[in-house]
Motif scaffolding. Structure first.
Motif, PDB file in Angstrom:
ATOM      1  N   ILE A   1      43.273  74.446 -23.104  1.00  0.00           N
ATOM      2  CA  ILE A   1      43.567  73.458 -24.131  1.00  0.00           C
ATOM      3  C   ILE A   1      44.935  72.826 -23.923  1.00  0.00           C
ATOM      4  CG2 ILE A   1      43.838  73.200 -26.637  1.00  0.00           C
ATOM      5  CD1 ILE A   1      41.702  75.591 -26.681  1.00  0.00           C
ATOM      6  N   ARG A   2      45.811  73.574 -23.294  1.00  0.00           N
ATOM      7  CA  ARG A   2      47.125  72.983 -23.031  1.00  0.00           C
ATOM      8  C   ARG A   2      46.968  71.786 -22.110  1.00  0.00           C
ATOM      9  NH1 ARG A   2      50.194  77.193 -21.138  1.00  0.00           N
ATOM     10  NH2 ARG A   2      50.464  77.837 -23.289  1.00  0.00           N
TER      11      ARG A   2
ATOM     12  N   ASN B   1      36.545  81.093 -29.786  1.00  0.00           N
ATOM     13  CA  ASN B   1      37.719  81.674 -30.460  1.00  0.00           C
ATOM     14  C   ASN B   1      37.440  82.107 -31.901  1.00  0.00           C
ATOM     15  OD1 ASN B   1      37.648  79.273 -31.933  1.00  0.00           O
ATOM     16  ND2 ASN B   1      39.252  78.294 -30.712  1.00  0.00           N
TER      17      ASN B   1
ATOM     18  N   LYS C   1      43.353  66.005 -32.240  1.00  0.00           N
ATOM     19  CA  LYS C   1      44.725  65.717 -31.820  1.00  0.00           C
ATOM     20  C   LYS C   1      44.964  64.209 -31.741  1.00  0.00           C
ATOM     21  CE  LYS C   1      45.545  70.130 -29.911  1.00  0.00           C
ATOM     22  NZ  LYS C   1      46.368  70.942 -30.726  1.00  0.00           N
TER      23      LYS C   1
ATOM     24  N   GLU D   1      45.830  68.799 -23.991  1.00  0.00           N
ATOM     25  CA  GLU D   1      46.944  68.162 -24.696  1.00  0.00           C
ATOM     26  C   GLU D   1      47.841  67.369 -23.754  1.00  0.00           C
ATOM     27  OE1 GLU D   1      47.828  71.171 -28.395  1.00  0.00           O
ATOM     28  OE2 GLU D   1      49.048  71.338 -26.607  1.00  0.00           O
TER      29      GLU D   1
ATOM     30  N   GLY E   1      46.783  79.051 -22.004  1.00  0.00           N
ATOM     31  CA  GLY E   1      46.526  77.818 -22.742  1.00  0.00           C
ATOM     32  C   GLY E   1      45.285  77.830 -23.611  1.00  0.00           C
ATOM     33  N   LEU E   2      44.851  79.003 -24.037  1.00  0.00           N
ATOM     34  CA  LEU E   2      43.622  79.062 -24.837  1.00  0.00           C
ATOM     35  C   LEU E   2      43.881  79.226 -26.335  1.00  0.00           C
ATOM     36  CD1 LEU E   2      41.233  81.178 -22.559  1.00  0.00           C
ATOM     37  CD2 LEU E   2      41.511  78.711 -22.676  1.00  0.00           C
ATOM     38  N   GLY E   3      45.148  79.321 -26.736  1.00  0.00           N
ATOM     39  CA  GLY E   3      45.437  79.342 -28.166  1.00  0.00           C
ATOM     40  C   GLY E   3      45.958  80.663 -28.711  1.00  0.00           C
ATOM     41  N   LYS E   4      46.358  81.587 -27.837  1.00  0.00           N
ATOM     42  CA  LYS E   4      46.853  82.887 -28.327  1.00  0.00           C
ATOM     43  C   LYS E   4      48.146  82.710 -29.112  1.00  0.00           C
ATOM     44  CE  LYS E   4      47.248  84.535 -24.179  1.00  0.00           C
ATOM     45  NZ  LYS E   4      46.802  83.391 -23.354  1.00  0.00           N
ATOM     46  N   THR E   5      49.076  81.982 -28.509  1.00  0.00           N
ATOM     47  CA  THR E   5      50.367  81.792 -29.178  1.00  0.00           C
ATOM     48  C   THR E   5      50.182  81.034 -30.493  1.00  0.00           C
ATOM     49  OG1 THR E   5      51.573  81.891 -27.113  1.00  0.00           O
ATOM     50  CG2 THR E   5      52.653  80.746 -28.917  1.00  0.00           C
ATOM     51  N   HIS E   6      49.332  80.026 -30.436  1.00  0.00           N
ATOM     52  CA  HIS E   6      49.050  79.257 -31.650  1.00  0.00           C
ATOM     53  C   HIS E   6      48.568  80.193 -32.773  1.00  0.00           C
ATOM     54  CE1 HIS E   6      47.399  75.295 -33.453  1.00  0.00           C
ATOM     55  NE2 HIS E   6      47.321  76.217 -34.388  1.00  0.00           N
TER      56      HIS E   6
ATOM     57  N   TYR F   1      51.804  75.223 -35.545  1.00  0.00           N
ATOM     58  CA  TYR F   1      50.851  76.270 -35.220  1.00  0.00           C
ATOM     59  C   TYR F   1      50.366  76.939 -36.501  1.00  0.00           C
ATOM     60  CZ  TYR F   1      52.042  75.885 -30.239  1.00  0.00           C
ATOM     61  OH  TYR F   1      52.218  75.436 -28.950  1.00  0.00           O
TER      62      TYR F   1
ATOM     63  N   ASN G   1      45.518  73.696 -38.296  1.00  0.00           N
ATOM     64  CA  ASN G   1      45.510  72.913 -37.057  1.00  0.00           C
ATOM     65  C   ASN G   1      44.745  73.575 -35.926  1.00  0.00           C
ATOM     66  OD1 ASN G   1      47.019  70.935 -38.182  1.00  0.00           O
ATOM     67  ND2 ASN G   1      48.982  71.649 -37.389  1.00  0.00           N
ATOM     68  N   PHE G   2      44.164  74.710 -36.204  1.00  0.00           N
ATOM     69  CA  PHE G   2      43.446  75.432 -35.157  1.00  0.00           C
ATOM     70  C   PHE G   2      41.963  75.093 -35.258  1.00  0.00           C
ATOM     71  CE2 PHE G   2      41.587  79.146 -33.061  1.00  0.00           C
ATOM     72  CZ  PHE G   2      42.427  79.315 -31.974  1.00  0.00           C
ATOM     73  N   VAL G   3      41.433  74.507 -34.219  1.00  0.00           N
ATOM     74  CA  VAL G   3      40.020  74.111 -34.257  1.00  0.00           C
ATOM     75  C   VAL G   3      39.175  75.300 -33.789  1.00  0.00           C
ATOM     76  CG1 VAL G   3      38.340  72.399 -33.516  1.00  0.00           C
ATOM     77  CG2 VAL G   3      40.746  71.764 -33.696  1.00  0.00           C
TER      78      VAL G   3
ATOM     79  N   GLY H   1      42.992  83.870 -21.296  1.00  0.00           N
ATOM     80  CA  GLY H   1      43.695  83.136 -20.241  1.00  0.00           C
ATOM     81  C   GLY H   1      44.747  82.177 -20.790  1.00  0.00           C
TER      82      GLY H   1
HETATM   83  P1  ADP Z   1      48.204  80.515 -24.954  1.00  0.00           P
HETATM   84  O1  ADP Z   1      49.260  81.178 -25.751  1.00  0.00           O
HETATM   85  O2  ADP Z   1      46.876  81.175 -25.045  1.00  0.00           O
HETATM   86  O3  ADP Z   1      48.616  80.295 -23.517  1.00  0.00           O
HETATM   87  P2  ADP Z   1      48.730  78.312 -26.703  1.00  0.00           P
HETATM   88  O4  ADP Z   1      48.536  78.969 -28.006  1.00  0.00           O
HETATM   89  O5  ADP Z   1      50.137  78.079 -26.274  1.00  0.00           O
HETATM   90  O6  ADP Z   1      47.949  79.072 -25.542  1.00  0.00           O
HETATM   91  O7  ADP Z   1      47.906  76.966 -26.732  1.00  0.00           O
HETATM   92  C1  ADP Z   1      48.196  75.880 -25.880  1.00  0.00           C
HETATM   93  C2  ADP Z   1      48.147  74.601 -26.677  1.00  0.00           C
HETATM   94  O8  ADP Z   1      46.821  74.358 -27.078  1.00  0.00           O
HETATM   95  C3  ADP Z   1      48.974  74.679 -27.944  1.00  0.00           C
HETATM   96  O9  ADP Z   1      49.649  73.470 -28.135  1.00  0.00           O
HETATM   97  C4  ADP Z   1      47.960  74.897 -29.034  1.00  0.00           C
HETATM   98  O10 ADP Z   1      48.351  74.294 -30.245  1.00  0.00           O
HETATM   99  C5  ADP Z   1      46.730  74.240 -28.483  1.00  0.00           C
HETATM  100  N1  ADP Z   1      45.518  74.918 -28.921  1.00  0.00           N
HETATM  101  C6  ADP Z   1      44.982  76.030 -28.402  1.00  0.00           C
HETATM  102  N2  ADP Z   1      43.853  76.372 -29.035  1.00  0.00           N
HETATM  103  C7  ADP Z   1      43.669  75.449 -29.996  1.00  0.00           C
HETATM  104  C8  ADP Z   1      42.672  75.238 -30.987  1.00  0.00           C
HETATM  105  N3  ADP Z   1      41.626  76.051 -31.101  1.00  0.00           N
HETATM  106  N4  ADP Z   1      42.804  74.182 -31.809  1.00  0.00           N
HETATM  107  C9  ADP Z   1      43.842  73.346 -31.680  1.00  0.00           C
HETATM  108  N5  ADP Z   1      44.810  73.481 -30.772  1.00  0.00           N
HETATM  109  C10 ADP Z   1      44.737  74.508 -29.917  1.00  0.00           C
END
Ligand code: ADP
Ligand code: MG
Length: 468
Positions: A334-335, A148, A310, A338, A177-182, A137, A141-143, A175
């Motif tokens: 995005i989850r 976003n 990916k 994946e 799986g949108l990348g917050k944790t990432h 993370y 690696n964040f697109v 919402g």
């Molecule tokens: P959230 O916390 O919003 O529920 P996550 O951060 O867990 O979502 O993201 C879910 C998955 O999607 C993770 O594996 C993350 O790496 C991937 N992901 C989310 N946004 C992106 C992005 N912009 N580019 C690459 N990977 C992303």
């Protein structure tokens, strides 16, 4: 295409059970451990996407997932206990459903230094408590796309200069799986590698639990010391902070202590601050002191870019039409993109064969859903005739030259593959006998295994039947 047969036939045989190993049959067990775990964990997370399940399961590092025991490492006792308490039974049950036999889960605690040494000799700093960060993370690696961009840019700013007043706290919501944790972990990873600051990452549940335990054991001053030493506090999924006055009160004190001393706080949530019901309005207003950023669902362009990146990272060759199909159909998060990709990769690695669009569609039914409408014999007949530019009357007639016999055979093959009609109905509709349908079907099936041109042709017609 032989594999399509394998998959479809397997499904009809097993009926409407939701046995998970349907798509892989016995072959699930020959997947590499990493892929097994990707499939299982994506499945588990997708079953309860609104929880923090992803954060806890993400702490498990698979060591060996063969036979009757799945062994994982984690970096802290606390994590082991939490996962065992909340997820052990679920993990065992799910592993059994995938492998087809009982599985015991073993979780070992391996100190972070040891985990690190085996992988990378280079010294890497880790958070001193809380959960460990996912090294993948990162900002690289964040697109970035329209949905976003602002959140990304602000997070990057914060990572470069943590603790500035007008950037504190940074609140990111959006919402599942949108990348917050990432993103929040990318900030943590960047600060850990560029500074000596004390970075601590945790889901809100961790905070609640830590507080309740410390209170119970009379260790509140240790608790406070621990939290007051933090330089960068990453608090994920704040919507799960316990709805108890004392916990939210303690959260407020911790927040204030850090905020007043110029420490950086970043908070993620599935909803905007004003909708965080358990928190007192004065806490909510504090949360809005700094930038409040939202991440929206990705548009097609971003979904495509993420999938491409990916697939590239995994060295996985996806045809452009499959890429487009997945990106177009999986819109919500995005989850799931994946998860879909992991499934396609697992299928390819098991079957060692080129993935085709119909196979991908079949594999991704649980992500995309079944087609709205059943395909009928008439649909197949019309599509095949249109493709070869012959009339249905000719196809059903007696001509035996290849110009007609090949479309006829393909029509029979696809009727059996794509419709649920019994052979008798297919025979009747095409004006042929039952044995003729079976033998032509077998003929095409055998040829498909050898003849790539024919496979391409059949795939093309199939894609016309399956709306995309
Ligand atoms: P959230 O916390 O919003 O529920 P996550 O951060 O867990 O979502 O993201 C879910 C998955 O999607 C993770 O594996 C993350 O790496 C991937 N992901 C989310 N946004 C992106 C992005 N912009 N580019 C690459 N990977 C992303
Ligand atoms: Mg998250």
């Amino acid at each position: 295409m032989v594999f399509v047969v394998f998959l479809w036939k397997d499904k009809t045989k097993m009926g409407a059970t939701d046995q998970l190993n349907l798509d892989f049959g016995d072959k699930f067990n020959i997947l590499p451990d990493k892929e097994k775990w990707e499939i299982i964990s994506h499945y588990l997370i997708s079953q309860d996407p609104d929880s923090s399940r992803d954060l806890w399961l993400g702490q498990l590092k698979p060591v060996s997932l063969g036979g009757e025991k799945f062994i994982f490492n984690v970096s802290a006792n606390f994590t082991k206990e939490w996962i065992e308490k909340h997820y052990l039974a679920l993990l065992e049950e799910t592993a059994q459903r995938f492998t087809g036999h009982p599985v015991k889960i073993e979780i070992n605690v391996v100190p972070p230094e040891q985990l690190r040494e085996r992988k990378k000799p280079k010294k890497k700093r880790k958070p001193s408590f809380g959960l460990s960060l996912n090294e993948n993370y990162t900002f690289e690696n964040f697109v970035v796309g329209q949905s976003n961009r602002l959140a990304y840019a602000t997070a990057k700013d914060v990572a470069e200069r943590p603790g500035r007043r007008n950037y504190n706290p940074l609140f990111i919501h959006g919402g599942v799986g949108l990348g917050k944790t990432h993103l929040i972990q990318a900030v943590g990873n960047a600060i850990l590698s560029n500074t000596e600051m004390e970075v601590v990452y945790m889901p809100a549940e961790f905070f609640t639990f830590d507080y309740v335990e410390s209170l119970k054991n009379g260790q509140m001053s240790l608790f406070r010391d621990r939290y007051r030493r933090i330089d960068v506090w990453l608090l994920d999924d704040i919507q799960f902070i316990a709805d108890k006055e004392r916990t939210t009160e303690e959260f407020f004190h911790t927040f204030n202590a850090l905020y007043e001393t110029g420490k950086q706080i970043i908070i993620c949530s599935d909803r905007p601050p004003e909708e965080l019901a358990p928190l007192h309005p004065r806490v909510i207003s504090r949360l809005k002191n700094g930038p409040v950023m939202s991440i929206a669902p990705p548009d097609l362009e971003l979904r495509l870019a993420i999938l491409q990146k990916k697939a590239e990272q995994e060295n996985f060759n996806l045809s452009p039409e499959i890429l487009l199909y997945v990106a177009r159909e999986i819109k919500s998060n995005i989850r799931d993109l994946e998860g879909a990709l992991a499934k396609l990769m697992a299928w390819s690695s098991i079957n060692n064969a080129q993935l085709t669009l119909p196979i991908a569609e079949e594999l991704l039914v649980d992500y995309i859903g079944r087609r709205h409408r059943e395909i009928t014999i008439d649909d197949v007949l019309k599509t095949v005739c249109k493709y070869f530019n012959i009339s249905p009357r000719v196809l059903k007639g007696k001509r035996r030259d290849r110009k007609v016999s090949l479309p006829r055979q393909i029509c029979m093959y696809l009727c059996r593959e794509l419709t649920s009609a019994p052979v008798t109905d297919i025979a009747r509709a095409l004006g042929k006998t039952h044995p003729a349908v079976i033998s032509n079907y077998n003929k095409i099936k055998e040829e498909l295994a050898r003849d790539t041109e024919l496979a391409k042709l059949v795939q093309k017609i199939t894609s016309k039947l399956l709306p995309g």
